[in-house]
Write an enzyme that holds these catalytic residues in place. Structure first.
Site, mmCIF file in Angstrom:
data_model
loop_
_atom_site.group_PDB
_atom_site.id
_atom_site.type_symbol
_atom_site.label_atom_id
_atom_site.label_comp_id
_atom_site.label_asym_id
_atom_site.label_seq_id
_atom_site.Cartn_x
_atom_site.Cartn_y
_atom_site.Cartn_z
ATOM 1 C CE LYS A 157 -4.275 3.004 -7.736
ATOM 2 N NZ LYS A 157 -3.204 2.943 -8.181
ATOM 3 C CG ASN A 168 8.664 1.071 -5.038
ATOM 4 O OD1 ASN A 168 9.055 2.085 -4.978
ATOM 5 N ND2 ASN A 168 7.939 0.713 -4.191
HETATM 6 O O1 C5P Z 1 -3.853 0.925 -5.972
HETATM 7 P P1 C5P Z 1 -3.006 0.997 -4.755
HETATM 8 O O2 C5P Z 1 -3.534 0.335 -3.503
HETATM 9 O O3 C5P Z 1 -1.594 0.889 -4.922
HETATM 10 O O4 C5P Z 1 -3.306 2.741 -4.529
HETATM 11 C C1 C5P Z 1 -2.174 3.549 -4.191
HETATM 12 C C2 C5P Z 1 -2.375 4.401 -3.076
HETATM 13 O O5 C5P Z 1 -2.465 3.797 -1.949
HETATM 14 C C3 C5P Z 1 -1.351 5.391 -2.940
HETATM 15 O O6 C5P Z 1 -1.745 6.523 -2.183
HETATM 16 C C4 C5P Z 1 -0.471 4.499 -1.841
HETATM 17 O O7 C5P Z 1 0.415 5.264 -0.840
HETATM 18 C C5 C5P Z 1 -1.333 3.657 -0.933
HETATM 19 N N1 C5P Z 1 -1.198 2.317 -0.294
HETATM 20 C C6 C5P Z 1 -1.047 2.279 0.869
HETATM 21 N N2 C5P Z 1 -0.856 1.161 1.363
HETATM 22 C C7 C5P Z 1 -0.642 -0.005 0.229
HETATM 23 C C8 C5P Z 1 -0.534 0.150 -1.014
HETATM 24 C C9 C5P Z 1 -1.086 1.470 -1.446
HETATM 25 O O8 C5P Z 1 -1.169 3.216 1.646
HETATM 26 N N3 C5P Z 1 -0.345 -1.145 0.870
#
Ligand code: C5P
Length: 403
Positions: A347, A210
């Site tokens: 979130k 990304n």
């Molecule tokens: O909604 P989402 O799960 O993408 O939330 C984003 C937050 O969660 C960010 O802080 C991101 O670093 C964390 N995240 C994570 N592991 C994942 C997906 C998101 O730590 N697999």
């Protein structure tokens, strides 16, 4: 943003070949807004000329304690009176020995003895000189006296040897001088940060990633070290240098996939604050091919995805209460294309964490600028558009208050 605005720094230069880098250091400190007053030892003039330093800084260069141009003829008192710090780069073995004993036989050493501001030294010498018991005694005494040593580093030396005693690079010294002036609100704290994108391999040459540049996470890492924390930075594939690496207060683990980031993060046994800044891929590739997938006519391969583990969610599950506060204090990030506040609030609740920081605006990725929306139990608060480092410093102060 200039991090040394209104700071007056006396830049001392003693006699060592690393002095060829000091003009660059002066320039970098000035770019950050500092005004620079150069004081050189007699030996330093063998390596860099006073004219060079004067032309760069726009200020006269002082060499002698007998300089009659200082109004009250007391250069050692007059110069240090208005300074915020004395930074000496390079600091030779001889100068360090002198300063550690309180000797004052030239303008620079006299100035150091007469100072009522902080003293920072960037040692530079041959490795045998650095390792010599006498120099190590100087280091010990200087540490005890509250003098800050910046480096030295290990590496290739002008004498042809490789070892400890190399002066830090100008940007590393400037970074540490800037850090020196920041509030130490996280002294003694451990901070864990994930940053950057992840890369999910499809085959040995292709993958899905990304637009995350890692800049915000790295800025938070820098601001946390500046605030006195010990930082562990877990970085997805990005090309950024480790901030404040030479301080020894930051450990970096490079990872590629979300799974690797998960393992590296959960492997860190304890921390006071966890910043989940990484843009972690929500889905990985179920079965990455071992060999490059070949084109087969016009047919496109179908790729099966599997859900990646949620790093933040699982760290949040390990949170305990310590002194009535959550430990670690977890901060999540949210980059959304619509309804930032609503998504970020959702979130925060879904992951069971005290704070979510939303990136406002479309130009977040890759930019040096950002705008944040901080959401915690008391509601939301905007931090207006600024450089990521400046935002990171504000965020660190906010979180420091929480813990
Ligand atoms: O909604 P989402 O799960 O993408 O939330 C984003 C937050 O969660 C960010 O802080 C991101 O670093 C964390 N995240 C994570 N592991 C994942 C997906 C998101 O730590 N697999």
């Amino acid at each position: 943003m200039q991090s040394l605005l209104n700071k007056k720094i006396i830049l001392g230069i003693s006699g060592g070949i690393a002095a060829y880098k000091t003009p660059e250091l002066a320039r970098q400190l000035m770019q950050e807004g500092a005004s620079i007053q150069v004081v050189m030892t007699e030996a330093a003039t063998q390596f860099v000329t006073p004219v060079t330093m004067q032309a760069l800084t726009g200020n006269p260069v002082y060499l002698s304690q007998w300089d009659s141009t200082i109004p009250n003829n007391m250069a050692h008192i007059e110069l240090s009176r208005s300074a915020d710090a004395i930074v000496i780069a390079p600091a030779s073995a001889d100068l360090m020995a002198k300063l550690s004993l309180g000797l004052a036989d030239d303008l620079l050493s006299t100035l150091c003895l007469a100072r009522d501001c902080s003293l920072l030294l960037a040692p530079a010498m041959n490795k045998q000189m650095w390792e010599h018991a006498a120099t190590q005694r100087s280091v010990e005494r200087l540490n005890k006296d509250g003098v800050t040593l910046l480096g030295p580093a290990s590496g290739f030396q002008a004498c042809g040897e490789v070892g400890m005693g190399r002066m830090l690079e100008p940007y590393e010294i400037a970074e540490q001088v800037i850090a020196f002036f920041q509030k130490k609100t996280l002294a003694g704290k451990k901070v864990l940060i994930t940053a950057g994108p992840t890369f999910e391999a499809i085959d040995p040459v292709r993958g899905i990633t990304n637009h995350s540049s890692g800049k915000m996470g790295f800025a938070i890492a820098r601001a946390a070290v500046e605030a006195g924390a010990q930082v562990h930075l877990i970085a997805g594939p990005c090309d950024l240098p480790t901030p404040l690496e030479a301080t020894g207060k930051i450990t970096r683990s490079n990872v590629r996939s979300a799974k690797e980031m998960y393992a590296a993060t959960l492997n860190v046994s304890d921390c006071d604050i966890f910043f989940a800044v990484a843009a972690v891929a929500d889905w990985g590739i179920a079965k990455p091919a071992k060999e490059k997938i070949k084109r087969q006519g016009k047919a496109a391969p179908s790729i099966e995805f599997i859900a990646n583990p949620d790093i933040l969610l699982d760290v949040a599950k390990t949170v305990k209460m310590k002194g009535g506060k959550p430990y670690p204090y977890c901060v999540g990030f949210a980059a959304e294309s619509t309804d930032l506040e609503a998504h970020a609030t959702e979130k925060r609740l879904r992951k069971g964490i005290p704070m979510v920081v939303g990136n406002i605006g479309p130009e977040t990725f890759g930019s040096d600028l950002n705008q944040l929306l901080v959401i915690d139990e008391s509601g939301s608060k905007k931090i207006t558009k600024a450089e990521k480092l400046q935002l990171a410093r504000q965020l660190i102060q906010l979180v420091a208050k929480k813990i």
